[in-house]
Write a protein that holds these residues in place. Structure first.
Motif, PDB file in Angstrom:
ATOM      1  N   GLY A  48      31.491  29.097 -22.995  1.00 12.33           N
ATOM      2  CA  GLY A  48      32.435  30.217 -22.940  1.00 12.33           C
ATOM      3  C   GLY A  48      33.875  29.761 -22.809  1.00 12.33           C
ATOM      4  N   VAL A  49      34.204  28.631 -23.466  1.00 12.95           N
ATOM      5  CA  VAL A  49      35.578  28.124 -23.427  1.00 12.95           C
ATOM      6  C   VAL A  49      36.025  27.837 -24.857  1.00 12.95           C
ATOM      7  CG1 VAL A  49      35.222  27.098 -21.147  1.00 12.95           C
ATOM      8  CG2 VAL A  49      34.853  25.703 -23.189  1.00 12.95           C
ATOM      9  N   ASN A  50      37.317  27.562 -25.025  1.00 19.98           N
ATOM     10  CA  ASN A  50      37.789  27.234 -26.370  1.00 19.98           C
ATOM     11  C   ASN A  50      37.722  25.726 -26.603  1.00 19.98           C
ATOM     12  OD1 ASN A  50      40.262  26.065 -25.339  1.00 19.98           O
ATOM     13  ND2 ASN A  50      41.004  28.163 -25.050  1.00 19.98           N
ATOM     14  N   LEU A  51      37.773  25.331 -27.862  1.00 17.13           N
ATOM     15  CA  LEU A  51      37.656  23.920 -28.221  1.00 17.13           C
ATOM     16  C   LEU A  51      38.745  23.075 -27.571  1.00 17.13           C
ATOM     17  CD1 LEU A  51      36.827  24.242 -32.031  1.00 17.13           C
ATOM     18  CD2 LEU A  51      35.322  23.335 -30.274  1.00 17.13           C
ATOM     19  N   ALA A  52      39.932  23.638 -27.474  1.00 16.13           N
ATOM     20  CA  ALA A  52      41.052  22.891 -26.912  1.00 16.13           C
ATOM     21  C   ALA A  52      40.798  22.485 -25.462  1.00 16.13           C
ATOM     22  CB  ALA A  52      42.332  23.718 -27.007  1.00 16.13           C
ATOM     23  N   MET A  53      40.071  23.321 -24.740  1.00 18.25           N
ATOM     24  CA  MET A  53      39.799  23.011 -23.335  1.00 18.25           C
ATOM     25  C   MET A  53      38.890  21.792 -23.217  1.00 18.25           C
ATOM     26  SD  MET A  53      38.437  25.515 -20.296  1.00 18.25           S
ATOM     27  CE  MET A  53      39.953  26.485 -20.390  1.00 18.25           C
ATOM     28  N   ILE A  54      37.899  21.684 -24.097  1.00 19.07           N
ATOM     29  CA  ILE A  54      37.014  20.519 -24.081  1.00 19.07           C
ATOM     30  C   ILE A  54      37.800  19.264 -24.422  1.00 19.07           C
ATOM     31  CG2 ILE A  54      35.028  19.418 -25.200  1.00 19.07           C
ATOM     32  CD1 ILE A  54      33.767  22.151 -25.458  1.00 19.07           C
ATOM     33  N   SER A  55      38.678  19.366 -25.405  1.00 20.02           N
ATOM     34  CA  SER A  55      39.514  18.231 -25.774  1.00 20.02           C
ATOM     35  C   SER A  55      40.436  17.837 -24.628  1.00 20.02           C
ATOM     36  CB  SER A  55      40.340  18.585 -27.016  1.00 20.02           C
ATOM     37  OG  SER A  55      41.185  17.511 -27.378  1.00 20.02           O
ATOM     38  N   TYR A  56      40.985  18.829 -23.935  1.00 19.91           N
ATOM     39  CA  TYR A  56      41.902  18.570 -22.824  1.00 19.91           C
ATOM     40  C   TYR A  56      41.190  17.857 -21.678  1.00 19.91           C
ATOM     41  CZ  TYR A  56      44.791  19.525 -18.720  1.00 19.91           C
ATOM     42  OH  TYR A  56      45.514  19.406 -17.565  1.00 19.91           O
ATOM     43  N   TYR A  57      39.988  18.333 -21.330  1.00 18.34           N
ATOM     44  CA  TYR A  57      39.268  17.767 -20.194  1.00 18.34           C
ATOM     45  C   TYR A  57      38.595  16.434 -20.512  1.00 18.34           C
ATOM     46  CZ  TYR A  57      39.630  21.940 -17.205  1.00 18.34           C
ATOM     47  OH  TYR A  57      40.089  22.954 -16.402  1.00 18.34           O
ATOM     48  N   PHE A  58      38.043  16.315 -21.725  1.00 21.35           N
ATOM     49  CA  PHE A  58      37.175  15.164 -22.010  1.00 21.35           C
ATOM     50  C   PHE A  58      37.612  14.307 -23.201  1.00 21.35           C
ATOM     51  CE2 PHE A  58      34.579  18.531 -20.040  1.00 21.35           C
ATOM     52  CZ  PHE A  58      34.198  17.868 -18.882  1.00 21.35           C
ATOM     53  N   GLY A  59      38.355  14.879 -24.123  1.00 21.48           N
ATOM     54  CA  GLY A  59      38.856  14.101 -25.249  1.00 21.48           C
ATOM     55  C   GLY A  59      37.949  14.088 -26.465  1.00 21.48           C
ATOM     56  N   SER A  60      36.638  13.939 -26.264  1.00 31.44           N
ATOM     57  CA  SER A  60      35.698  13.866 -27.383  1.00 31.44           C
ATOM     58  C   SER A  60      34.294  14.162 -26.884  1.00 31.44           C
ATOM     59  CB  SER A  60      35.723  12.473 -28.021  1.00 31.44           C
ATOM     60  OG  SER A  60      35.227  11.506 -27.100  1.00 31.44           O
ATOM     61  N   LYS A  61      33.366  14.337 -27.828  1.00 32.46           N
ATOM     62  CA  LYS A  61      31.971  14.571 -27.451  1.00 32.46           C
ATOM     63  C   LYS A  61      31.406  13.340 -26.756  1.00 32.46           C
ATOM     64  CE  LYS A  61      28.610  14.736 -30.566  1.00 32.46           C
ATOM     65  NZ  LYS A  61      27.627  15.178 -31.598  1.00 32.46           N
ATOM     66  N   GLU A  62      31.792  12.148 -27.199  1.00 29.27           N
ATOM     67  CA  GLU A  62      31.317  10.916 -26.565  1.00 29.27           C
ATOM     68  C   GLU A  62      31.779  10.836 -25.110  1.00 29.27           C
ATOM     69  OE1 GLU A  62      30.952  10.507 -30.814  1.00 29.27           O
ATOM     70  OE2 GLU A  62      32.663  11.064 -29.571  1.00 29.27           O
ATOM     71  N   LYS A  63      33.044  11.162 -24.866  1.00 27.90           N
ATOM     72  CA  LYS A  63      33.565  11.122 -23.499  1.00 27.90           C
ATOM     73  C   LYS A  63      32.929  12.205 -22.630  1.00 27.90           C
ATOM     74  CE  LYS A  63      36.337   7.629 -23.820  1.00 27.90           C
ATOM     75  NZ  LYS A  63      36.026   6.382 -23.064  1.00 27.90           N
ATOM     76  N   LEU A  64      32.604  13.338 -23.230  1.00 21.07           N
ATOM     77  CA  LEU A  64      31.893  14.386 -22.495  1.00 21.07           C
ATOM     78  C   LEU A  64      30.499  13.906 -22.118  1.00 21.07           C
ATOM     79  CD1 LEU A  64      31.388  17.206 -21.395  1.00 21.07           C
ATOM     80  CD2 LEU A  64      31.095  18.030 -23.732  1.00 21.07           C
ATOM     81  N   PHE A  65      29.855  13.171 -23.025  1.00 24.27           N
ATOM     82  CA  PHE A  65      28.540  12.606 -22.725  1.00 24.27           C
ATOM     83  C   PHE A  65      28.641  11.606 -21.571  1.00 24.27           C
ATOM     84  CE2 PHE A  65      24.675  10.160 -23.362  1.00 24.27           C
ATOM     85  CZ  PHE A  65      23.767  11.107 -23.793  1.00 24.27           C
ATOM     86  N   GLU A  66      29.685  10.779 -21.591  1.00 22.99           N
ATOM     87  CA  GLU A  66      29.917   9.849 -20.488  1.00 22.99           C
ATOM     88  C   GLU A  66      30.064  10.597 -19.172  1.00 22.99           C
ATOM     89  OE1 GLU A  66      33.195   7.251 -21.039  1.00 22.99           O
ATOM     90  OE2 GLU A  66      32.596   6.600 -23.030  1.00 22.99           O
ATOM     91  N   ALA A  67      30.838  11.688 -19.212  1.00 19.36           N
ATOM     92  CA  ALA A  67      31.062  12.474 -17.997  1.00 19.36           C
ATOM     93  C   ALA A  67      29.765  13.073 -17.483  1.00 19.36           C
ATOM     94  CB  ALA A  67      32.075  13.585 -18.286  1.00 19.36           C
ATOM     95  N   MET A  68      28.895  13.495 -18.401  1.00 22.66           N
ATOM     96  CA  MET A  68      27.594  14.028 -17.997  1.00 22.66           C
ATOM     97  C   MET A  68      26.779  12.953 -17.283  1.00 22.66           C
ATOM     98  SD  MET A  68      24.437  15.251 -20.404  1.00 22.66           S
ATOM     99  CE  MET A  68      24.120  13.520 -20.749  1.00 22.66           C
TER     100      MET A  68
END
Length: 221
Positions: A48-68
């Motif tokens: 329930g967020v916009n794409l820009a928010m994911i980019s702002y917090y994590f930078g990429s899908k790979e970095k989001l996976f790292e964060a997980m």
């Protein structure tokens, strides 16, 4: 080998509620569709967020996976470290706590567990394989310290195959978590609520694995 923990050491380990919301949404999608089958747009819509928010917090899908991974693994690492430093517990008591912690981890984080199983079976993404290897190596080093403590005190046998012992623990819990619907039917447990059933399998696994580990480790005749 790609090491993701060192990349994050200087960053804030505490995630905001919004970041956790995104991480947990991504985790559910990675569990259902795999890493490659999940897009950043899918994650944004689910969270329930916009794409820009994911980019702002994590930078990429790979970095989001790292964060997980970091979100799920750091607390477990701290639990292991705290247990190792506890001078009031005997080595076998620490092993029993280790068993309980692994059972709770795998049964309470079933989406994360499915991701781990899926990616290890496919083994076609070097980025993810590197993170899984780093996680396993780090945890096994901590567990080796625990076994060494018991051996130094004469409580544990010297000829302990630690990797095989950990495969016994993780494999047993993993198999039951993965096939729990069969276990429920075979044992006539359909009348239990989901909460009652999860408590049941946690108790059964704990009792079973503690007996096995005592036989593997104990120096008692």
């Amino acid at each position: 080998m790609f090491s993701f923990v060192s990349d994050f050491k200087k960053r804030d380990m505490e995630y905001s509620d919004k970041q956790v919301q995104i991480i947990e949404s991504a985790e559910r999608l990675f569990a259902d569709k795999g890493f490659s089958g999940t897009s950043v747009r899918d994650i944004a819509e689910t969270a329930g967020v916009n794409l820009a928010m994911i980019s702002y917090y994590f930078g990429s899908k790979e970095k989001l996976f790292e964060a997980m991974f970091l979100h799920r693994s750091e607390s477990f690492k701290l639990q292991l470290e705290t247990m190792l430093q506890n001078k009031e517990l005997e080595p076998m008591e620490k092993v029993e706590q280790l068993i309980e912690q692994y059972i709770l981890k795998l049964t309470s984080q079933q989406c994360f567990h499915r991701i781990m199983v899926r990616e290890q079976m496919m083994n076609n993404n070097g980025f993810i394989a590197g993170q899984i290897q780093t996680l396993k190596t780090r945890n096994q080093a901590l567990i080796k310290q625990l076994i060494q403590e018991g051996q130094d005190k004469g409580a544990f046998k010297k000829d302990v195959d630690i990797p095989l012992m950990m495969m016994t623990l993780i494999g047993t819990v993993s198999q039951l978590v993965t096939t729990q619907h069969y276990y429920k039917e075979i044992n006539g447990l359909q009348s239990l609520s989901e909460e009652e059933f999860q408590q049941h399998i946690q108790t059964k696994l704990s009792q079973h694995l503690k007996k096995i580990f005592k036989a593997i480790l104990s120096n008692e005749e």
